[in-house]
Scaffold this motif. Structure first.
Motif, mmCIF file in Angstrom:
data_model
loop_
_atom_site.group_PDB
_atom_site.id
_atom_site.type_symbol
_atom_site.label_atom_id
_atom_site.label_comp_id
_atom_site.label_asym_id
_atom_site.label_seq_id
_atom_site.Cartn_x
_atom_site.Cartn_y
_atom_site.Cartn_z
ATOM 1 N N ASP A 167 0.826 -1.208 0.000
ATOM 2 C CA ASP A 167 0.000 0.000 0.000
ATOM 3 C C ASP A 167 0.864 1.264 0.000
ATOM 4 O O ASP A 167 0.521 2.265 -0.638
ATOM 5 N N VAL A 168 1.993 1.216 0.723
ATOM 6 C CA VAL A 168 2.900 2.364 0.729
ATOM 7 C C VAL A 168 3.472 2.577 -0.668
ATOM 8 O O VAL A 168 3.513 3.704 -1.184
ATOM 9 N N LEU A 169 3.900 1.503 -1.305
ATOM 10 C CA LEU A 169 4.481 1.613 -2.648
ATOM 11 C C LEU A 169 3.439 2.074 -3.663
ATOM 12 O O LEU A 169 3.743 2.868 -4.564
ATOM 13 N N ALA A 170 2.206 1.616 -3.515
ATOM 14 C CA ALA A 170 1.137 2.057 -4.420
ATOM 15 C C ALA A 170 0.896 3.560 -4.268
ATOM 16 O O ALA A 170 0.642 4.263 -5.257
ATOM 17 N N ALA A 171 1.001 4.064 -3.035
ATOM 18 C CA ALA A 171 0.813 5.498 -2.801
ATOM 19 C C ALA A 171 1.933 6.304 -3.455
ATOM 20 O O ALA A 171 1.686 7.361 -4.053
#
Length: 312
Positions: A172-176
């Protein structure tokens, strides 16, 4: 000078510009707000983003010693937006609004603290309008933006990924981060700001119960980073900072991915006679991660550089 004995400067007699609470006025057809908390020498705090609402920067540990004036940067609230919104929010624009705000406070000189993008604004203000400042705190800033800054951030994010490989929150962090370049709305900006936030702490997941409410409270407005003519407001302060005359404190978290240790060290190296605080157990949010150490350093800097008669 404390909030209680500040004199009035262009305000109605019954309105102390440094009284606790929210203050509102209009400048060039735009609403400007600021929020006063605490007592002691005056420190004006400019939040980051651009477009992140000011509340995340509340510093209760500093409010015990200083009159903290939290700027609500123009563009964040709907009634404070420029006609060119979401464009036109250059450092010069923010600095001109800062100048007017500081003039209203009725204090001969203030200290200015800028966090993240606010540190870029604070550096600009100290370089171009130094007469108002007793000192400047560049908190998680950098001397440049652009490709060099981006490459360093990418390197730091890769290190974060390696450190937390396999953590369920990592995708989720990388997607953000992937979504960051495509932001075009307030909703996008809030989602990205909250999404990347675990990487902005030294160990977010190690104390998620403590940090999750801070993350959930983050509010943001989409601001493009372009001027009115849709030209990027690119920063390169390296040459100018060598001539900076305002007393300066540089604060950086060792684990910051976005304005990391490399930039803090470089700022300290460029600025004559600057002081440097490296927060060993912090990322980008040292006022949350190490509030006492952060507050002690800022308080001591303000006390030692305050004009005579204003020391705490």
């Amino acid at each position: 000078m404390t909030a209680s004995n500040a004199h009035h400067d262009g305000m109605t007699p019954d309105t102390d510009p440094l009284s606790p609470g929210t203050h509102t006025y209009e400048l060039a057809g735009v609403v400007q707000r600021y929020h006063v908390h605490g007592t002691g020498p005056v420190c004006v705090a400019h939040s980051g983003g651009p477009g992140i609402f000011w509340e995340y920067l509340r510093m209760p540990a500093l409010e015990d010693h200083l009159t903290m004036v939290y700027v609500e940067p123009v563009g964040t609230a709907e009634d404070s937006r420029l006609p060119s919104h979401p464009h036109g929010y250059t450092r010069e624009r923010y600095s001109s609004f800062l100048e007017a705000l500081i003039n209203r406070l009725g204090v001969p000189e203030v200290h200015l603290l800028g966090h993240s993008h606010g540190a870029f604004v604070a550096a600009y203000h100290a370089l171009h309008r130094p007469g108002q400042l007793a000192g400047v705190v560049l908190y998680e800033g950098a001397p440049v933006t652009g490709p060099e800054h981006g490459a360093e951030a990418a390197r730091m994010v890769e290190a974060f990924v390696a450190k937390h490989a396999g953590h369920p929150g990592l995708p989720d962090v990388l997607a953000a981060f992937e979504a960051m370049s495509g932001m075009s709305s307030d909703e996008d900006t809030v989602a990205v700001a909250r999404g990347v936030l675990p990487s902005y702490f030294a160990d977010y997941w190690g104390d998620e119960e403590k940090f999750a409410p801070f993350r959930d409270a983050v509010r943001a407005t989409y601001i493009s980073g372009l001027d009115e003519n849709l030209t990027p407001d690119v920063v390169d302060d390296r040459a100018a900072l060598k001539e900076l005359t305002v007393p300066s404190l540089v604060v950086v978290g060792r684990h910051d991915v976005i304005c990391g240790l490399r930039w803090g060290l470089e700022l300290d190296d460029l600025i004559p006679d600057s002081r440097l605080l490296v927060l060993e157990n912090s990322g980008h949010m040292g006022h949350i991660e190490e509030p006492e150490r952060f507050a002690d350093a800022v308080r001591d800097f303000v006390r030692e550089t305050a004009p005579r008669g204003q020391a705490a």
